[in-house]
Design a protein around this motif. Structure first.
Motif, PDB file in Angstrom:
ATOM      1  N   ALA A 183      24.885  22.195  10.044  1.00 50.04           N
ATOM      2  CA  ALA A 183      24.958  21.112  11.033  1.00 50.04           C
ATOM      3  C   ALA A 183      25.224  21.640  12.435  1.00 50.04           C
ATOM      4  CB  ALA A 183      26.046  20.120  10.639  1.00 50.04           C
ATOM      5  N   GLY A 184      25.836  22.823  12.532  1.00 49.14           N
ATOM      6  CA  GLY A 184      26.169  23.372  13.843  1.00 49.14           C
ATOM      7  C   GLY A 184      27.482  22.871  14.403  1.00 49.14           C
ATOM      8  N   SER A 185      28.265  22.183  13.576  1.00 48.96           N
ATOM      9  CA  SER A 185      29.578  21.708  14.024  1.00 48.96           C
ATOM     10  C   SER A 185      30.636  22.768  13.743  1.00 48.96           C
ATOM     11  CB  SER A 185      29.950  20.409  13.306  1.00 48.96           C
ATOM     12  OG  SER A 185      29.046  19.382  13.631  1.00 48.96           O
ATOM     13  N   TRP A 186      31.686  22.793  14.575  1.00 48.25           N
ATOM     14  CA  TRP A 186      32.738  23.776  14.375  1.00 48.25           C
ATOM     15  C   TRP A 186      34.040  23.271  14.979  1.00 48.25           C
ATOM     16  CZ3 TRP A 186      34.895  25.605  18.916  1.00 48.25           C
ATOM     17  CH2 TRP A 186      34.136  25.437  20.077  1.00 48.25           C
ATOM     18  N   ALA A 187      35.120  23.873  14.510  1.00 49.59           N
ATOM     19  CA  ALA A 187      36.451  23.594  15.059  1.00 49.59           C
ATOM     20  C   ALA A 187      37.252  24.883  14.986  1.00 49.59           C
ATOM     21  CB  ALA A 187      37.150  22.483  14.273  1.00 49.59           C
ATOM     22  N   VAL A 188      38.039  25.159  16.012  1.00 47.42           N
ATOM     23  CA  VAL A 188      38.909  26.331  16.007  1.00 47.42           C
ATOM     24  C   VAL A 188      40.324  25.873  16.331  1.00 47.42           C
ATOM     25  CG1 VAL A 188      38.283  26.872  18.409  1.00 47.42           C
ATOM     26  CG2 VAL A 188      39.330  28.626  16.962  1.00 47.42           C
ATOM     27  N   LEU A 189      41.268  26.259  15.471  1.00 50.03           N
ATOM     28  CA  LEU A 189      42.658  25.845  15.616  1.00 50.03           C
ATOM     29  C   LEU A 189      43.517  27.049  15.963  1.00 50.03           C
ATOM     30  CD1 LEU A 189      41.649  23.922  12.817  1.00 50.03           C
ATOM     31  CD2 LEU A 189      43.628  22.779  13.822  1.00 50.03           C
ATOM     32  N   ALA A 190      44.429  26.859  16.896  1.00 55.32           N
ATOM     33  CA  ALA A 190      45.345  27.916  17.312  1.00 55.32           C
ATOM     34  C   ALA A 190      46.735  27.321  17.470  1.00 55.32           C
ATOM     35  CB  ALA A 190      44.873  28.552  18.614  1.00 55.32           C
ATOM     36  N   GLN A 191      47.745  28.151  17.210  1.00 54.28           N
ATOM     37  CA  GLN A 191      49.129  27.693  17.287  1.00 54.28           C
ATOM     38  C   GLN A 191      49.820  28.332  18.478  1.00 54.28           C
ATOM     39  OE1 GLN A 191      51.480  28.599  13.807  1.00 54.28           O
ATOM     40  NE2 GLN A 191      52.886  26.896  14.185  1.00 54.28           N
ATOM     41  N   ASP A 192      50.544  27.500  19.225  1.00 56.17           N
ATOM     42  CA  ASP A 192      51.345  27.973  20.353  1.00 56.17           C
ATOM     43  C   ASP A 192      52.746  27.421  20.156  1.00 56.17           C
ATOM     44  OD1 ASP A 192      52.388  28.892  22.680  1.00 56.17           O
ATOM     45  OD2 ASP A 192      51.195  27.606  24.007  1.00 56.17           O
ATOM     46  N   GLY A 193      53.628  28.244  19.582  1.00 59.52           N
ATOM     47  CA  GLY A 193      54.963  27.755  19.250  1.00 59.52           C
ATOM     48  C   GLY A 193      54.898  26.733  18.140  1.00 59.52           C
ATOM     49  N   GLU A 194      55.407  25.532  18.399  1.00 57.43           N
ATOM     50  CA  GLU A 194      55.382  24.463  17.399  1.00 57.43           C
ATOM     51  C   GLU A 194      54.086  23.664  17.443  1.00 57.43           C
ATOM     52  OE1 GLU A 194      57.846  23.745  15.124  1.00 57.43           O
ATOM     53  OE2 GLU A 194      58.801  25.603  15.806  1.00 57.43           O
ATOM     54  N   GLN A 195      53.328  23.803  18.491  1.00 57.01           N
ATOM     55  CA  GLN A 195      52.156  22.960  18.721  1.00 57.01           C
ATOM     56  C   GLN A 195      50.864  23.668  18.299  1.00 57.01           C
ATOM     57  OE1 GLN A 195      51.892  19.641  19.920  1.00 57.01           O
ATOM     58  NE2 GLN A 195      49.808  20.023  19.175  1.00 57.01           N
ATOM     59  N   TRP A 196      49.995  22.896  17.645  1.00 56.26           N
ATOM     60  CA  TRP A 196      48.644  23.361  17.333  1.00 56.26           C
ATOM     61  C   TRP A 196      47.668  22.690  18.298  1.00 56.26           C
ATOM     62  CZ3 TRP A 196      46.837  26.775  13.587  1.00 56.26           C
ATOM     63  CH2 TRP A 196      47.778  27.232  12.655  1.00 56.26           C
ATOM     64  N   THR A 197      46.664  23.436  18.674  1.00 60.42           N
ATOM     65  CA  THR A 197      45.562  22.854  19.442  1.00 60.42           C
ATOM     66  C   THR A 197      44.273  23.038  18.656  1.00 60.42           C
ATOM     67  OG1 THR A 197      45.138  24.930  20.625  1.00 60.42           O
ATOM     68  CG2 THR A 197      46.657  23.359  21.653  1.00 60.42           C
ATOM     69  N   VAL A 198      43.313  22.165  18.913  1.00 53.70           N
ATOM     70  CA  VAL A 198      42.005  22.278  18.279  1.00 53.70           C
ATOM     71  C   VAL A 198      40.932  22.157  19.352  1.00 53.70           C
ATOM     72  CG1 VAL A 198      41.934  19.791  17.726  1.00 53.70           C
ATOM     73  CG2 VAL A 198      40.455  21.396  16.485  1.00 53.70           C
ATOM     74  N   ARG A 199      39.942  23.031  19.259  1.00 54.56           N
ATOM     75  CA  ARG A 199      38.770  22.977  20.135  1.00 54.56           C
ATOM     76  C   ARG A 199      37.564  22.775  19.222  1.00 54.56           C
ATOM     77  NH1 ARG A 199      37.578  24.591  25.310  1.00 54.56           N
ATOM     78  NH2 ARG A 199      39.670  25.487  25.554  1.00 54.56           N
ATOM     79  N   GLN A 200      36.701  21.803  19.556  1.00 55.22           N
ATOM     80  CA  GLN A 200      35.598  21.436  18.676  1.00 55.22           C
ATOM     81  C   GLN A 200      34.280  21.398  19.433  1.00 55.22           C
ATOM     82  OE1 GLN A 200      36.917  18.256  15.632  1.00 55.22           O
ATOM     83  NE2 GLN A 200      38.084  17.748  17.473  1.00 55.22           N
ATOM     84  N   GLY A 201      33.199  21.665  18.691  1.00 57.93           N
ATOM     85  CA  GLY A 201      31.875  21.580  19.266  1.00 57.93           C
ATOM     86  C   GLY A 201      30.855  21.215  18.215  1.00 57.93           C
ATOM     87  N   GLY A 202      29.650  20.908  18.665  1.00 57.21           N
ATOM     88  CA  GLY A 202      28.586  20.514  17.748  1.00 57.21           C
ATOM     89  C   GLY A 202      28.430  19.015  17.662  1.00 57.21           C
ATOM     90  N   PRO A 203      27.518  18.550  16.802  1.00 55.60           N
ATOM     91  CA  PRO A 203      27.207  17.119  16.744  1.00 55.60           C
ATOM     92  C   PRO A 203      28.316  16.260  16.145  1.00 55.60           C
ATOM     93  CG  PRO A 203      25.964  18.336  15.087  1.00 55.60           C
ATOM     94  CD  PRO A 203      26.609  19.358  15.966  1.00 55.60           C
TER      95      PRO A 203
END
Length: 377
Positions: A316-336
């Motif tokens: 599908a070409g979709s993706w997500a990348v998760l990273a942790q900074d201390g107690e907080q997680w962030t997510v960056r996403q792309g694709g349809p």
């Protein structure tokens, strides 16, 4: 060791499984005592090299000390690597992915018991493998009632040789087990010894009304569960998961595609994540996540700025990348599709409903779709 020793070994295995409550009925106990598992492992098996990373394997063959005893250990034994390589092909070690194995006896027995086989039942087995399960079915039902489909011609050939050595002659078919085997349908029971992403409707069509399908449903995040489905007179199969964290190699036509080149992980849109990647460490939660993103694969990357968890749907070409900074997680996403949005929504709804165990989930197979639901509060 002598033949008497192998008889004693399989009787001891049967007694251990019976004592553990897995071998519950006399016909299967007698079959396990009668069918010699070692005959299906004459070509040897692969042993994992302890501490190897990536995993390495070395061959164990009949001339090696302890081979016979290992054949009757309650463990899965890898019999093929990388689609073609068998123990006789290797001197030393190999670092490739296993593609065929002899399933651990406790799981073989559990599935045969859970199949609720009755005298006179016609059984279709998807995934012949070494042929050991086929031999147990033949001993219980008779050769003429057992059909087994295997996608790999060489695996099927070796299984046929081992079965014949033991005096069993089921109908062995080389082909795509996901298509079943229509020519000798309908069947009273269908059992799959490989994992599947979806139960093919062809299996439902080839099973009699009132018949049972036993199959392991999996995903590319590799959480899986054994489902027992009963086919109704309306052509719809219903059932539930049986629990126990069952795991099988996926059917080869449903193996995930290679990752290829990863997307630009600095593109897309970033936001604070409601759930972090550690949620995928839990078996049940990972299964629920698969329902939301059935074609996602997970990759952990160790980079200079820490570990990033990447989920990719290659097709599908979709993706997500998760990273942790201390107690907080962030997510960056792309694709349809915003993949992690869907995973979070699914998991949070499951938690709101009390995080029911997987053996409370219901599975429905219709001509149009597979549907998996959990009970709500």
């Amino acid at each position: 060791m002598t033949i008497v020793d192998s008889v004693a070994l399989r009787r001891a295995l049967a007694d251990r499984l019976a004592a553990g409550g897995l071998l519950r009925t006399a016909p299967w106990h007698e079959a396990l005592c009668s069918v010699p598992r070692h005959e299906f492992l004459r070509g040897g098996f692969f042993e994992q090299v302890k501490g190897s990373a990536p995993t390495a394997w070395y061959p164990v063959v009949p001339d090696d000390g302890g081979w016979l005893e290992r054949c009757y250990a309650d463990e899965s034994l890898v019999t093929q690597i990388a689609g073609t390589i068998v123990p006789a092909d290797i001197r030393g070690e190999i670092m490739r992915v296993p593609t065929s194995s002899s399933t651990m006896p406790n799981l073989v027995v559990r599935m045969l018991e859970d199949l609720y086989v009755e005298d006179g039942n016609r059984v279709l087995e998807v995934g012949t493998g070494t042929g050991y399960s086929s031999g147990l079915l033949c001993h219980r039902l008779g050769d003429e009632l057992v059909t087994s489909v295997e996608v790999d011609p060489e695996v099927s050939r070796r299984a046929g040789t081992a079965l014949a050595t033991c005096g069993y002659f089921p109908r062995l078919i080389v082909g795509d087990g996901l298509a079943g085997h229509r020519h000798h349908a309908p069947y009273d029971r269908l059992v799959a010894t490989c994992g599947v992403l979806n139960v093919p409707y062809t299996w439902v069509e080839q099973t009699k009304p009132g018949g049972i399908i036993l199959a392991t449903l999996c995903g590319w995040l590799y959480s899986s569960e054994l489902a027992r489905l009963t086919v109704g007179g309306d052509g719809v199969a219903h059932g539930r998961f049986l629990g126990g964290q069952i795991s099988f190699m996926l059917a080869r036509p449903q193996l995930p595609p290679p990752f290829g080149m990863l997307p630009d992980l600095e593109s897309g849109q970033e936001r604070p994540a409601r759930l972090g990647a550690t949620v995928l460490d839990d078996w049940d939660a990972r299964f629920v996540a698969q329902l939301a993103a059935p074609r996602a694969q997970h990759l952990a990357l160790t980079l200079s700025d820490g570990t990033k968890h990447v989920l990719v749907d290659v097709e599908a070409g979709s993706w997500a990348v998760l990273a942790q900074d201390g107690e907080q997680w962030t997510v960056r996403q792309g694709g349809p599709v915003q993949m992690w949005d869907a995973v979070e929504d699914h998991l949070l709804r499951w938690r709101t409903d009390g995080s029911p165990a997987l053996d409370r989930f219901e599975v429905t197979i219709t001509p149009e779709a597979q549907r998996i639901t959990w009970p709500t509060i």
